[in-house]
Design an enzyme around this catalytic site. Sequence first.
Site, mmCIF file in Angstrom:
data_model
loop_
_atom_site.group_PDB
_atom_site.id
_atom_site.type_symbol
_atom_site.label_atom_id
_atom_site.label_comp_id
_atom_site.label_asym_id
_atom_site.label_seq_id
_atom_site.Cartn_x
_atom_site.Cartn_y
_atom_site.Cartn_z
ATOM 1 N N ARG A 45 1.102 -1.164 0.030
ATOM 2 C CA ARG A 45 0.130 -0.064 0.170
ATOM 3 C C ARG A 45 0.990 1.176 0.020
ATOM 4 O O ARG A 45 1.995 0.998 0.759
ATOM 5 C CB ARG A 45 -0.938 0.072 1.332
ATOM 6 C CG ARG A 45 -2.092 -1.089 0.866
ATOM 7 C CD ARG A 45 -2.982 -0.697 0.220
ATOM 8 N NE ARG A 45 -4.306 -1.378 0.141
ATOM 9 C CZ ARG A 45 -4.327 -2.465 -0.858
ATOM 10 N NH1 ARG A 45 -3.357 -2.780 -1.450
ATOM 11 N NH2 ARG A 45 -5.330 -3.450 -0.844
ATOM 12 N N HIS B 90 -1.370 0.155 -10.123
ATOM 13 C CA HIS B 90 -1.813 -0.854 -8.972
ATOM 14 C C HIS B 90 -2.356 -1.955 -9.698
ATOM 15 O O HIS B 90 -3.371 -2.354 -9.632
ATOM 16 C CB HIS B 90 -2.967 -0.273 -8.420
ATOM 17 C CG HIS B 90 -3.105 -0.834 -6.892
ATOM 18 N ND1 HIS B 90 -3.508 -0.323 -5.673
ATOM 19 C CD2 HIS B 90 -2.961 -2.023 -6.674
ATOM 20 C CE1 HIS B 90 -3.487 -1.094 -4.679
ATOM 21 N NE2 HIS B 90 -3.305 -2.504 -5.224
ATOM 22 N N GLU C 146 -3.256 7.799 -4.019
ATOM 23 C CA GLU C 146 -3.805 7.012 -5.152
ATOM 24 C C GLU C 146 -5.015 7.500 -5.535
ATOM 25 O O GLU C 146 -5.948 7.623 -4.673
ATOM 26 C CB GLU C 146 -3.826 5.413 -4.808
ATOM 27 C CG GLU C 146 -3.570 4.438 -5.812
ATOM 28 C CD GLU C 146 -3.345 3.146 -5.622
ATOM 29 O OE1 GLU C 146 -2.330 2.756 -4.731
ATOM 30 O OE2 GLU C 146 -4.080 2.557 -5.764
HETATM 31 C C1 DGY Z 1 -5.344 -6.094 -2.971
HETATM 32 O O1 DGY Z 1 -5.745 -7.111 -3.237
HETATM 33 O O2 DGY Z 1 -5.019 -5.613 -1.731
HETATM 34 C C2 DGY Z 1 -4.220 -5.491 -4.068
HETATM 35 O O3 DGY Z 1 -3.553 -4.541 -3.694
HETATM 36 C C3 DGY Z 1 -5.112 -5.517 -5.246
HETATM 37 O O4 DGY Z 1 -4.257 -5.361 -6.482
#
Ligand code: DGY
Length: 324
Positions: A236, A283, A265
Site C-alpha cells: 500500500r 496498481h 492513489e
Molecule cells: C489487494 O488485493 O489488496 C491488491 O492490492 C489488489 O491488487
Amino acid sequence: MAEVAVTAPLPGGAIARLQERHSVRVRPPGPALIGRDMVEFVGQADALVCLLADRVAAEVFALCPRLKVVASYAVGVNNVDLEAARTSGVWVTNTPDVLTDATADLAWALILAVARRIGEGDGLVRSGGFTGWKPDLLLGTGLQGKTLGIVGMGRIGAAVARRAIGFGMKIAYHGRAPKPADEAFGAEFVAELDSLLARADVLSLHCPLTPQTRRLIDERRLRLLPHGAILVNTSRGEVLDEEALVRVLESGALAGAGLDVYEREPEVNPGLLGRMDVVLLPHLGSATREARAAMAELVVDNVLAVLAGKPPLTPAVKPLVPRS
Ligand code: DGY
C-alpha cells in the site's frame, strides 16, 4: 431473498451466481464510494461487495442495520473500519491466496525492470535513440549474490522470496515473528527492521497497511539502505513516505524504485513522474485475468456463505456477535 450491493462490476461471471439467489444492485463504474455516499449506497442491503478504494467507515455499520457482511475484492482491508465491523456484528472478508502468485510476479517484474532499466531501454528504442550496441549502454544492477529484504513475510512476501531463489539471491525478512522453516525458503529472520534495511540490496514491501505501518519506510529508514539499492512497493502506498523517496532518489543514494501503489492513489507524486530511475505502475498487483476472476468467485462464495447463515471462507474480521 437478501439484498446485495456491489460498488462496481467485477470481471468474469461470478456475480451471476449471486443474482441466482439474491437481489443484486451493481453500481456502474465510477469514482470510489466514501462517506455518506457509501452509507446511502448500502442502504438496507444485507451484503456489500466493495473495491479497495471504497471506504467503509464506522458510520456504515451504525447506519446500515441490515448489513451482515462486507466482502472486499482485495486482500488488503485497510479501507474498512475493522474494529467497528467487529463490534457491530459484521463479517469482513478478503481475497487471500488467489492473488498471491500474480502479485509476487508483479513485484518481480518491478525488481527486474528497475535493476535492468527496462523502461529506459524501451523508451530509448521507441524514441529512435538506439544507435547500436555499446559497452556501457544502460548498465543495470546484477542480482546474483545480492540480498533481497522482505518487509512482511505473509503469503505474498513469501512468494516473492521463493522466486528469489531462482535468481541466486540471499533472502532476509522482517516481520512480527520468524516463520516456520518450510514457509521461509531459507530466508533469514531479522528482528530489527533497521538491520534488515542496512543489508537489503533490493527491498520489497509486503506488510499490510495499519496504524503501525503507515509511513514505516520514512527518510531515515530509506537512508539506511545500501548505496545503489532498489526499492519496490506492491503493498500500500501509505507504507512509504513518497516525498522522502523523491529526496533520497534525488541524492543518488538508490539505483531506483518500482512502485505499484501510491500514498494518495491514484495521484502520483509529481517528483516521481519525471524520473527515469523509477518504474510506475497503476496498481496492477493482482491484475491477471486468472487472479481477478478467482477473486470474484471468492467474494461471491463469502457473501453466499454469510447470507446462508454460515461463516465465510476467508474472513478478515470475525464479528463479536454476528448480526442475524
Ligand atoms: C489487494 O488485493 O489488496 C491488491 O492490492 C489488489 O491488487
